[in-house]
Structures are given as structure tokens and as C-alpha cells.
Scaffold this motif. Sequence first.
Motif, PDB file in Angstrom:
ATOM      1  N   GLY A  36       0.868  24.726 -48.863  1.00  0.00           N
ATOM      2  CA  GLY A  36      -0.028  25.505 -48.011  1.00  0.00           C
ATOM      3  C   GLY A  36      -1.096  26.244 -48.806  1.00  0.00           C
ATOM      4  O   GLY A  36      -2.287  26.196 -48.462  1.00  0.00           O
ATOM      5  N   LEU A  37      -0.699  26.899 -49.881  1.00  0.00           N
ATOM      6  CA  LEU A  37      -1.643  27.681 -50.683  1.00  0.00           C
ATOM      7  C   LEU A  37      -2.646  26.786 -51.418  1.00  0.00           C
ATOM      8  O   LEU A  37      -3.829  27.116 -51.501  1.00  0.00           O
ATOM      9  N   LEU A  80      -3.643  23.773 -50.469  1.00  0.00           N
ATOM     10  CA  LEU A  80      -4.554  23.187 -49.483  1.00  0.00           C
ATOM     11  C   LEU A  80      -5.578  24.206 -48.985  1.00  0.00           C
ATOM     12  O   LEU A  80      -6.662  23.834 -48.536  1.00  0.00           O
ATOM     13  N   GLN A  81      -5.231  25.491 -49.090  1.00  0.00           N
ATOM     14  CA  GLN A  81      -6.174  26.555 -48.716  1.00  0.00           C
ATOM     15  C   GLN A  81      -7.080  26.949 -49.881  1.00  0.00           C
ATOM     16  O   GLN A  81      -7.892  27.871 -49.759  1.00  0.00           O
ATOM     17  N   ASN A  82      -6.940  26.237 -51.006  1.00  0.00           N
ATOM     18  CA  ASN A  82      -7.756  26.499 -52.199  1.00  0.00           C
ATOM     19  C   ASN A  82      -7.633  27.933 -52.708  1.00  0.00           C
ATOM     20  O   ASN A  82      -8.608  28.536 -53.163  1.00  0.00           O
ATOM     21  N   VAL A  83      -6.406  28.471 -52.627  1.00  0.00           N
ATOM     22  CA  VAL A  83      -6.154  29.810 -53.164  1.00  0.00           C
ATOM     23  C   VAL A  83      -6.286  29.746 -54.684  1.00  0.00           C
ATOM     24  O   VAL A  83      -5.791  28.820 -55.325  1.00  0.00           O
TER      25      VAL A  83
END
Length: 199
Positions: A170-171, A173-176
Motif C-alpha cells: 500500500g505505501l 503504491l502510494q509513492n510514500v
Amino acid sequence: MQRMTRAQQQQQTKEMLFTAAMEQITKFGFEKTSINSITEAAGFSKGAFFSNFENKYDLLLQLTEKLKDEERTLLKSSLNINDKKHTISTNGLNAYFDHIKNNTACVILDIEMQLIASRDPQFKSFYYQFQQENNKALGEIICKVFAFKGVKPSLSPESLAQIFIALTEGLLLQNVDNPGKQIKAILEALIEKDNKNLK
């Protein structure tokens, strides 16, 4: 210079096909990546492909399994686990969390597999078995971190692995910018929660 054996040559070919496939799939997606595009990018014939893989699905499974195995090996070696003394390397753990941001390709491949599994019942059974094996192995490593802190996790190893994987995917894919920092904080919070429950 010593000549490579046939087995070494085949392994080198397979690694080059893996590299080409990873580049093609992460760029264009699994469905739009063809066997032709993989072999052309790797500089081989289709015969070389079918000498190593049954089909495109087999390649995806083997490639993802390879990457996840490498990731578990890296985590285990980073921790420098000593089961007899129940110790781990905290510096190694921090280095591993810093490394997570470089794991985007593995995450994309896993998402591709999840999408295929959601549409293909036959592939779903293979993927489910693969995930179970990965979750068990990864969960056991995460439990070592709890044990080092003197805490027994309230969740099963498989559940801990599922949380870890879901957070990572998740992180990323969110480009964190620094996903490892957040994952480490959540892991520490879970350890703290279970530690309080023991008191």
C-alpha cells in the motif's frame, strides 16, 4: 577463463529472461507483456523461454517466488538472528526498513498476480498456496523480532506477514518517500501493545 557448464548457462539464460520480464511487466503490465517481447528484450529465442518456463504464468510465479525469497533472505541476514541467544541486529533491522523503498518491482509483480488470481480460478489456487508458504516463512522471521523484545505476538505468524505485506504494498503504491519508517512504527506499536497485554 573457465567455460560455464550447461546448467550454469541455463541459469544465466533464466536470470536474463527474469530481468527482461520484470522490466516489461513493471512497465506495461502482465497482460500487455508477451513472450515475444520478453525474449526479444533478453536477446533469446522463444525456444529458450520454453526451455525454462511452461508459459507466461509459470514465469510470473517463478519470478515472484524468486524475489520474495531474496527479500526474506535479506531480512533474515539483516537481522543477524541468533536463535540460541534470542538476539537480532537492530542496526540490521533499521537497514532493512530503509531498503523497503527499493522493492517497488516486487510489489508490482505481486499486484499483477493478485489481479490474475481474482479472474482465473485455476491460477488462484496456485497463488493461494504460494502466498500461504510466503506468509508462513515471513511471519516466522517477524516473530523473531517480537521474541527479541521478550514479547509473544497475539497474532499468528501468517497474520503478521499479511499486515507487513499489505502495509508495504500500500505505501509503495502510494509513492510514500520512506515507507520503512511507517512500517517500523506500526511493528513497534504492535510489539508495545502485546507487551502491555503481558503485564
